[in-house]
Scaffold this active site. Structure first.
Site, PDB file in Angstrom:
ATOM      1  N   THR A  12       0.847  -1.190   0.000  1.00 25.97           N
ATOM      2  CA  THR A  12       0.000   0.000   0.000  1.00 25.97           C
ATOM      3  C   THR A  12       0.884   1.243   0.000  1.00 25.97           C
ATOM      4  OG1 THR A  12      -0.227   0.254   2.411  1.00 25.97           O
ATOM      5  CG2 THR A  12      -1.733  -1.284   1.314  1.00 25.97           C
ATOM      6  N   GLY A  13       0.431   2.269  -0.683  1.00 23.63           N
ATOM      7  CA  GLY A  13       1.239   3.486  -0.799  1.00 23.63           C
ATOM      8  C   GLY A  13       2.523   3.215  -1.557  1.00 23.63           C
ATOM      9  N   GLY A  17       8.687   6.762  -2.423  1.00 18.01           N
ATOM     10  CA  GLY A  17       9.335   6.551  -1.135  1.00 18.01           C
ATOM     11  C   GLY A  17       9.577   5.106  -0.770  1.00 18.01           C
ATOM     12  N   ILE A  18       9.297   4.766   0.477  1.00 23.18           N
ATOM     13  CA  ILE A  18       9.567   3.428   1.007  1.00 23.18           C
ATOM     14  C   ILE A  18       8.733   2.367   0.293  1.00 23.18           C
ATOM     15  CG2 ILE A  18       9.300   1.974   3.064  1.00 23.18           C
ATOM     16  CD1 ILE A  18      10.109   4.545   4.697  1.00 23.18           C
ATOM     17  N   GLY A  19       7.475   2.674  -0.014  1.00 21.06           N
ATOM     18  CA  GLY A  19       6.628   1.720  -0.713  1.00 21.06           C
ATOM     19  C   GLY A  19       7.174   1.376  -2.088  1.00 21.06           C
ATOM     20  N   TYR A 149       0.817  12.082  15.242  1.00 23.55           N
ATOM     21  CA  TYR A 149       1.579  11.124  14.440  1.00 23.55           C
ATOM     22  C   TYR A 149       2.180  10.039  15.331  1.00 23.55           C
ATOM     23  CZ  TYR A 149       5.049   9.318  11.136  1.00 23.55           C
ATOM     24  OH  TYR A 149       5.803   8.494  10.334  1.00 23.55           O
TER      25      TYR A 149
END
Length: 248
Positions: A12-13, A17-19, A149
Site C-alpha cells: 500500500t502506498g 518513497g519506502i513503498g 503522528y
C-alpha cells in the site's frame, strides 16, 4: 531461482518513497507485486516503471479497501506478502492547538485504514504469509508537537502485535519496521518549504549517532528480510528499528 517466485505481494502506498523502494526489491526477487495509491496518474506511472500492477485505492477509505480485497480475490488469489505502508505525518503542532480535522485525517489513514486493510485481507492471506507494518521510531518517543503522528504509530504497533498472536496458528507472521529520519517525500507532502525542510534535516542529522539520514532502500531491505520465510521464519511480533541509533 529468485526467492519470491510465484509469490503475490501487496504494497500500500507504493507509488513513491519506502513503498516504491520495497516494491522494487520484491519484484527483483521474483514476486508479482500490486501497488496501491490514492492518485491514479502517480500509481500508474510507478507501476509502469516497476513492472508492477497498479490499483487506485485510498487507505483511509473503507470502500476502497473492500474494492481492493474483491479485486485481489477475483483476479489474483491468495496473498503471500502484505506490506501496509501508506501513511501521512499530518500537520505538526501542540496538543493545545491541535486541529480536530488533522487528528481525524492522520488517525484515519495511519491507524484505522491500516487496521481495516489487514482486517479485510486476512481471509486472502496464505497460511505462512508475511505481514509487515510500516511504523516509526516515534512510536516510542514523545517529542513535542508530534502527538498525533506518534500516537497513530504507537496504536499501529499495538494492533500489529495482537495480530501476530491471533494469526500465529496459521503460521502467518506479523512484524513492524520502524524507520527514523528517512529521505522521502513525506515531509514535503506535509507542506513544508525547502528552507524549513533543510533546517529540520540538519537538526535531525545532528541528533542521529551515525550522522546521516536513512534511505528508502534501507527500509525496503528490512521488509524483504522479514518477508522471507527461509530466514525470518521465527520472527513475529517483532519491531526492527532503522534509525541510525537515534532511539539510544
Amino acid at each position: 531461482m529468485s526467492r519470491f517466485n510465484n509469490k503475490l505481494a501487496i504494497v500500500t502506498g507504493g507509488n513513491s518513497g519506502i513503498g516504491y523502494a520495497t516494491a522494487k526489491e520484491l519484484i527483483a526477487e521474483g514476486a508479482k507485486v500490486i501497488i496501491t495509491g490514492r492518485r491514479k496518474e502517480a500509481i500508474e506511472k510507478a507501476a509502469e516503471e516497476l513492472k508492477a500492477i497498479s490499483f487506485v485505492a485510498d487507505q483511509g477509505n473503507l470502500e476502497n479497501i473492500e474494492a481492493l480485497r474483491n479485486e485481489i480475490q477475483s483476479q489474483y488469489g491468495k496473498i503471500d506478502i502484505l506490506f501496509i505502508n501508506a501513511g501521512i505525518t499530518g500537520i505538526l503542532g501542540s496538543i493545545e492547538n491541535m486541529d480536530s480535522k488533522n487528528f481525524d485525517n492522520v488517525m484515519n489513514i495511519n491507524f484505522r485504514g491500516a487496521y481495516f486493510t489487514l482486517s479485510n485481507l486476512i481471509p486472502l492471506l496464505n497460511d505462512g504469509a508475511s505481514v509487515v507494518f510500516l511504523s516509526s521510531n516515534v512510536a516510542t518517543t514523545y517529542k513535542p508537537n508530534s502527538s498525533v503522528y506518534q500516537a497513530s504509530k504507537a496504536a499501529l504497533n499495538s494492533i500489529a502485535k495482537t495480530a501476530a498472536a491471533e494469526l500465529a496458528p496459521r503460521k502467518i507472521r506479523v512484524n513492524m519496521v520502524s524507520p527514523g529520519p528517512t529521505k522521502t517525500e513525506i515531509m514535503t507532502k506535509a507542506g513544508l518549504d525547502t528552507e524549513t525542510l533543510n533546517g529540520i534535516n540538519e537538526w535531525l542529522i545532528n541528533e542521529i549517532p551515525l550522522k546521516k539520514m536513512g534511505s528508502a532502500e534501507d527500509v525496503a531491505k528490512a521488509v524483504v528480510y522479514l518477508s522471507d520465510n527461509n530466514i525470518a521464519s521465527f520472527m513475529t511480533g517483532t519491531e526492527i528499528l532503522i534509525d541510525g541509533g537515534m532511539i539510544l
